[in-house]
Design a protein around this motif. Structure first.
Motif, PDB file in Angstrom:
ATOM      1  N   ASN A 134       0.821  -1.327   0.212  1.00  0.00           N
ATOM      2  CA  ASN A 134       0.156  -0.061   0.215  1.00  0.00           C
ATOM      3  C   ASN A 134       1.016   1.379   0.007  1.00  0.00           C
ATOM      4  N   LYS A 135       0.204   2.488  -0.182  1.00  0.00           N
ATOM      5  CA  LYS A 135       0.983   3.825  -0.503  1.00  0.00           C
ATOM      6  C   LYS A 135       1.914   3.876   1.200  1.00  0.00           C
ATOM      7  N   ASP A 136       1.232   3.758   2.103  1.00  0.00           N
ATOM      8  CA  ASP A 136       1.945   3.952   3.587  1.00  0.00           C
ATOM      9  C   ASP A 136       3.137   3.186   3.636  1.00  0.00           C
ATOM     10  N   ILE A 137       3.094   1.867   2.987  1.00  0.00           N
ATOM     11  CA  ILE A 137       4.482   1.109   3.224  1.00  0.00           C
ATOM     12  C   ILE A 137       5.431   1.507   2.058  1.00  0.00           C
ATOM     13  N   LYS A 138       5.018   2.023   0.821  1.00  0.00           N
ATOM     14  CA  LYS A 138       5.878   2.654  -0.135  1.00  0.00           C
ATOM     15  C   LYS A 138       6.400   4.123   0.383  1.00  0.00           C
ATOM     16  N   ARG A 139       5.651   4.824   1.144  1.00  0.00           N
ATOM     17  CA  ARG A 139       6.120   5.989   1.698  1.00  0.00           C
ATOM     18  C   ARG A 139       7.242   5.961   2.658  1.00  0.00           C
ATOM     19  N   TYR A 140       7.067   4.815   3.713  1.00  0.00           N
ATOM     20  CA  TYR A 140       8.004   4.515   4.545  1.00  0.00           C
ATOM     21  C   TYR A 140       9.386   4.068   3.668  1.00  0.00           C
ATOM     22  N   PHE A 141       9.221   3.196   2.766  1.00  0.00           N
ATOM     23  CA  PHE A 141      10.486   2.669   2.312  1.00  0.00           C
ATOM     24  C   PHE A 141      11.224   3.531   1.367  1.00  0.00           C
ATOM     25  N   LYS A 142      10.379   4.523   0.816  1.00  0.00           N
ATOM     26  CA  LYS A 142      11.054   5.910   0.039  1.00  0.00           C
ATOM     27  C   LYS A 142      11.750   6.621   1.151  1.00  0.00           C
ATOM     28  N   GLU A 143      11.346   6.961   2.055  1.00  0.00           N
ATOM     29  CA  GLU A 143      12.085   7.880   2.929  1.00  0.00           C
ATOM     30  C   GLU A 143      13.475   7.040   3.678  1.00  0.00           C
ATOM     31  N   CYS A 144      13.155   5.667   3.837  1.00  0.00           N
ATOM     32  CA  CYS A 144      14.404   5.114   4.360  1.00  0.00           C
ATOM     33  C   CYS A 144      15.371   5.097   3.040  1.00  0.00           C
ATOM     34  N   GLN A 145      14.933   4.943   1.968  1.00  0.00           N
ATOM     35  CA  GLN A 145      15.699   4.733   0.850  1.00  0.00           C
ATOM     36  C   GLN A 145      16.226   6.187   0.606  1.00  0.00           C
ATOM     37  N   GLU A 186      -2.990  -5.075   5.922  1.00  0.00           N
ATOM     38  CA  GLU A 186      -2.492  -3.632   5.528  1.00  0.00           C
ATOM     39  C   GLU A 186      -2.178  -2.744   6.750  1.00  0.00           C
ATOM     40  N   LEU A 187      -0.887  -2.329   6.616  1.00  0.00           N
ATOM     41  CA  LEU A 187      -0.466  -1.541   7.672  1.00  0.00           C
ATOM     42  C   LEU A 187      -0.543  -0.015   7.279  1.00  0.00           C
ATOM     43  N   ASN A 188      -0.874   0.937   8.373  1.00  0.00           N
ATOM     44  CA  ASN A 188      -0.922   2.239   8.049  1.00  0.00           C
ATOM     45  C   ASN A 188       0.460   2.665   8.321  1.00  0.00           C
ATOM     46  N   TYR A 189       0.865   4.055   8.166  1.00  0.00           N
ATOM     47  CA  TYR A 189       2.220   4.327   8.597  1.00  0.00           C
ATOM     48  C   TYR A 189       2.679   4.698   9.806  1.00  0.00           C
ATOM     49  N   ASP A 190       1.477   4.848  10.883  1.00  0.00           N
ATOM     50  CA  ASP A 190       1.792   4.853  12.233  1.00  0.00           C
ATOM     51  C   ASP A 190       2.090   3.467  12.604  1.00  0.00           C
ATOM     52  N   GLU A 191       1.608   2.417  12.172  1.00  0.00           N
ATOM     53  CA  GLU A 191       1.741   1.052  12.620  1.00  0.00           C
ATOM     54  C   GLU A 191       3.284   0.640  12.283  1.00  0.00           C
ATOM     55  N   ILE A 192       3.461   0.881  11.181  1.00  0.00           N
ATOM     56  CA  ILE A 192       4.765   0.713  10.485  1.00  0.00           C
ATOM     57  C   ILE A 192       5.801   1.245  11.208  1.00  0.00           C
ATOM     58  N   VAL A 193       5.762   2.644  11.822  1.00  0.00           N
ATOM     59  CA  VAL A 193       6.772   3.239  12.708  1.00  0.00           C
ATOM     60  C   VAL A 193       6.776   2.560  14.039  1.00  0.00           C
ATOM     61  N   GLU A 194       5.679   2.224  14.568  1.00  0.00           N
ATOM     62  CA  GLU A 194       5.627   1.424  15.763  1.00  0.00           C
ATOM     63  C   GLU A 194       6.228   0.201  15.916  1.00  0.00           C
ATOM     64  N   ARG A 195       6.123  -0.502  14.736  1.00  0.00           N
ATOM     65  CA  ARG A 195       6.752  -1.800  14.669  1.00  0.00           C
ATOM     66  C   ARG A 195       8.262  -1.835  14.311  1.00  0.00           C
ATOM     67  N   LEU A 196       8.663  -0.843  13.430  1.00  0.00           N
ATOM     68  CA  LEU A 196      10.051  -0.816  13.119  1.00  0.00           C
ATOM     69  C   LEU A 196      10.835   0.226  13.802  1.00  0.00           C
TER      70      LEU A 196
END
Length: 124
Positions: free
Chosen positions: A2-13, A40-50
Motif C-alpha cells: 500500500n501507499k504507506d509502506i511505499k512512503r516508509y520505504f522511500k523515506e528510508c531509501q 494492511e499497515l498504515n504509516y503509524d503502525e509501521i513506525v511503531e513496529r520498526l
C-alpha cells in the motif's frame, strides 16, 4: 504494497547517503519485513513496529564498519569533485567556442561583401 509502506520505504531509501550493494540488500530485507502480507499497515503502525526511518538508518550505520563508511564517503566525494571539474571544463570550452564564433560573426558582419568593378580608361 500500500501507499504507506511505499512512503516508509522511500523515506528510508532517501536517508542513505550512498546506496550500494549492501544498502540495497538491507533495503530489500526491510521491505520484506514491512510487507509480510498479513494485513494492511498504515504509516503509524509501521513506525511503531520498526521505528522511524531515521532510527532504522541510524541502526544500519551503527552496525556498519566505520572504515567502510569513510571509504564510501571518500568515493562519493571524489566522484562529485570529478563531475564538478568536468562541468567547469565544459563550461570554459563552450564559452571559448562561443567567443570565437562571436568574433567570426563580427568580422563577417563588418566586412563589406560588395562587388567592386574597376574600369580602366585610356585617355589619349
Amino acid at each position: 504494497m500500500n501507499k504507506d509502506i511505499k512512503r516508509y520505504f522511500k523515506e528510508c531509501q532517501y536517508l542513505f547517503a550512498y546506496c550500494g550493494k549492501k544498502e540495497r540488500k538491507y533495503l530489500n530485507k526491510l521491505k520484506n519485513d514491512i510487507d509480510d502480507g498479513s494485513h494492511e499497515l498504515n504509516y503509524d503502525e509501521i513506525v511503531e513496529r520498526l521505528g522511524s526511518p531515521q532510527e532504522v538508518i541510524m541502526d544500519y550505520y551503527n552496525q556498519e564498519d566505520i572504515y567502510e563508511l569513510i571509504k564510501k564517503a571518500k568515493f562519493v566525494r571524489t566522484l562529485r569533485n570529478i563531475f564538478i571539474l568536468f562541468l567547469i571544463i565544459c563550461t570554459l570550452f563552450f564559452s571559448f567556442r562561443a567567443y570565437i564564433y562571436q568574433k567570426t560573426y563580427e568580422e563577417v558582419k563588418d566586412s563589406n561583401n560588395s562587388y567592386f568593378e574597376e574600369s580602366i580608361e585610356i585617355i589619349e
